[in-house]
Motif scaffolding. Structure first.
Motif, short mmCIF file in Angstrom:
data_model
loop_
_atom_site.label_atom_id
_atom_site.label_comp_id
_atom_site.label_asym_id
_atom_site.label_seq_id
_atom_site.Cartn_x
_atom_site.Cartn_y
_atom_site.Cartn_z
N PHE A 109 10.32 26.42 6.22
CA PHE A 109 11.47 25.68 5.83
C PHE A 109 11.98 24.73 6.83
O PHE A 109 12.70 23.74 6.58
CB PHE A 109 12.45 26.66 5.33
CG PHE A 109 12.04 27.83 4.22
CD1 PHE A 109 12.32 27.22 2.97
CD2 PHE A 109 11.71 28.82 4.58
CE1 PHE A 109 11.83 27.97 1.78
CE2 PHE A 109 11.33 29.82 3.75
CZ PHE A 109 11.58 29.44 2.41
N VAL A 110 11.99 25.18 8.06
CA VAL A 110 12.84 24.32 9.24
C VAL A 110 11.85 23.39 9.90
O VAL A 110 12.15 22.66 10.79
CB VAL A 110 13.47 25.42 10.11
CG1 VAL A 110 14.45 26.16 9.26
CG2 VAL A 110 12.67 26.19 10.71
N GLY A 111 10.22 23.67 9.83
CA GLY A 111 9.29 22.80 10.49
C GLY A 111 8.91 23.60 11.68
O GLY A 111 9.54 24.55 12.32
N VAL A 112 7.45 23.40 11.97
CA VAL A 112 7.03 24.04 13.02
C VAL A 112 7.55 23.60 14.18
O VAL A 112 7.28 24.53 15.41
CB VAL A 112 5.42 23.70 13.00
CG1 VAL A 112 4.61 24.40 14.14
CG2 VAL A 112 4.78 24.15 11.66
N GLU A 113 8.02 22.53 14.65
CA GLU A 113 8.38 22.01 15.76
C GLU A 113 9.61 22.80 16.38
O GLU A 113 9.80 22.85 17.53
CB GLU A 113 8.76 20.45 15.69
CG GLU A 113 9.92 20.25 14.85
CD GLU A 113 9.70 20.26 13.30
OE1 GLU A 113 10.74 19.96 12.58
OE2 GLU A 113 8.63 20.41 12.95
N THR A 166 24.61 27.69 20.42
CA THR A 166 25.06 26.13 20.30
C THR A 166 24.79 25.52 21.65
O THR A 166 24.21 24.17 21.68
CB THR A 166 26.62 26.51 20.24
OG1 THR A 166 26.91 27.13 18.91
CG2 THR A 166 26.96 25.00 20.06
N TRP A 167 25.05 25.84 22.74
CA TRP A 167 24.56 25.27 23.98
C TRP A 167 23.34 25.04 24.13
O TRP A 167 22.80 23.82 24.58
CB TRP A 167 25.30 26.24 25.26
CG TRP A 167 24.82 25.55 26.84
CD1 TRP A 167 25.15 24.38 27.13
CD2 TRP A 167 24.16 26.33 27.61
NE1 TRP A 167 24.77 24.31 28.23
CE2 TRP A 167 24.24 25.48 28.76
CE3 TRP A 167 23.82 27.66 27.82
CZ2 TRP A 167 23.76 25.81 29.92
CZ3 TRP A 167 23.15 27.99 29.15
CH2 TRP A 167 22.90 27.04 30.16
N VAL A 168 22.24 25.92 24.08
CA VAL A 168 20.95 25.69 24.32
C VAL A 168 20.31 24.73 23.40
O VAL A 168 19.41 24.02 23.56
CB VAL A 168 20.16 27.12 24.37
CG1 VAL A 168 18.50 26.87 24.35
CG2 VAL A 168 20.57 27.99 25.34
N ASN A 169 20.80 24.86 21.86
CA ASN A 169 20.30 24.11 21.06
C ASN A 169 20.73 22.56 21.23
O ASN A 169 19.88 21.72 20.88
CB ASN A 169 21.13 24.48 19.55
CG ASN A 169 20.31 23.81 18.20
OD1 ASN A 169 18.75 23.59 18.38
ND2 ASN A 169 21.18 23.47 17.32
N MET A 170 21.88 22.43 21.74
CA MET A 170 22.23 20.96 22.15
C MET A 170 21.20 20.34 23.10
O MET A 170 21.02 19.40 23.09
CB MET A 170 23.76 21.12 22.66
CG MET A 170 24.64 21.43 21.47
SD MET A 170 26.34 21.62 22.12
CE MET A 170 26.60 19.66 23.06
N LEU A 171 20.92 21.25 24.10
CA LEU A 171 20.10 20.69 25.14
C LEU A 171 18.70 20.65 24.52
O LEU A 171 18.00 19.64 25.05
CB LEU A 171 19.97 22.01 26.23
CG LEU A 171 21.30 22.23 27.08
CD1 LEU A 171 20.95 23.22 28.07
CD2 LEU A 171 21.91 20.78 27.77
N TYR A 172 18.41 21.40 23.58
CA TYR A 172 17.02 21.43 23.33
C TYR A 172 16.70 19.97 22.20
O TYR A 172 15.78 19.68 22.32
CB TYR A 172 16.47 22.64 22.30
CG TYR A 172 15.35 22.87 21.98
CD1 TYR A 172 14.22 23.35 22.65
CD2 TYR A 172 14.78 22.19 20.68
CE1 TYR A 172 12.87 23.35 22.26
CE2 TYR A 172 13.44 22.52 20.05
CZ TYR A 172 12.62 22.93 21.13
OH TYR A 172 11.11 22.90 20.58
N ALA A 173 17.73 19.69 21.62
CA ALA A 173 18.02 18.47 20.76
C ALA A 173 17.98 17.26 21.53
O ALA A 173 17.32 16.18 20.89
CB ALA A 173 19.13 18.68 19.67
#
Length: 212
Positions: A109-113, A166-173
């Motif tokens: 659903f969200v993608g392999v990446e 939230t913090w790590v996801n922002m850095l990852y994006a």
């Protein structure tokens, strides 16, 4: 084991459905443009959070809470408090195995990446949950009906993990070049936290049962 695996699979399917259609189900058209990009990530976080609750928090607490008044039996067998805590905590590795099916279905659903980040977050959340649950399970050993303890820890972990996610996801994006180093350091930090948590749990168990 079977129920935990099925729970992970059903959570992944539910998370995937909400990831794709959650904004349409819960938001009016006027808000979909504003929060439409936020909700999918929130649903993925909630999926990991639910899986961790059932595979780390509840089992981690119940390994000791369900001892009730039988902990005195351990005084009659040749085991130490360190062995009891290590044995019970190691048993949670089997619970972690049941969480892996979540990662097998959610990429559909969200993608392999996004799989590497989800794998990291699942491991981090599991270790953080074990770090918190085991000492509290030892401290309140025998209080099987203490529902308030279960939900209090769940709320604390919800706030803590949501901030980290939230913090790590922002850095990852943002494709920060140092993200891999940061993720590794956070895993190392929470790993050290689990080690210290087990040491604290051992001391608490000695006081409760007078084990050497």
């Amino acid at each position: 084991f079977g129920s935990f695996v099925s729970m992970s699979v059903m959570t992944a399917l539910g998370t995937g459905f909400l990831y794709l259609h959650g904004a349409e189900l819960f938001l009016p058209p006027a808000l979909q443009k504003i929060m439409g990009a936020f909700l999918p990530s929130m649903f993925v976080f909630l999926g990991v959070y639910v899986v961790v609750l059932y595979t780390a928090v509840f089992p981690g607490l119940n390994l000791f809470l369900t001892e009730e008044k039988t902990l005195w039996i351990l005084q009659t067998v040749p085991v130490t408090a360190d062995q009891v805590v290590l044995g019970k905590t190691s048993a949670l590795l089997l619970c972690f195995v049941t969480a892996i099916p979540y990662l097998a279905f959610i990429p559909v659903f969200v993608g392999v990446e996004r799989l590497p980040f989800l794998l990291w977050f699942l491991v981090f959340s599991f270790l953080a949950s074990v770090m918190v649950a085991v000492p509290f399970g030892v401290k309140y050993v025998g209080k099987k009906s203490d529902i308030l303890l279960l939900y209090s820890l769940s709320l604390i972990l919800f706030v803590a993990l949501s901030l980290v996610a939230t913090w790590v996801n922002m850095l990852y994006a943002a494709r920060d070049g140092h993200i891999a180093l940061l993720l590794g350091l956070l895993l190392l930090l929470v790993g050290c936290g689990v080690f210290l948590s087990m040491k604290i749990s051992t001391r608490l168990l000695r006081r409760s049962s007078q084990l050497s």
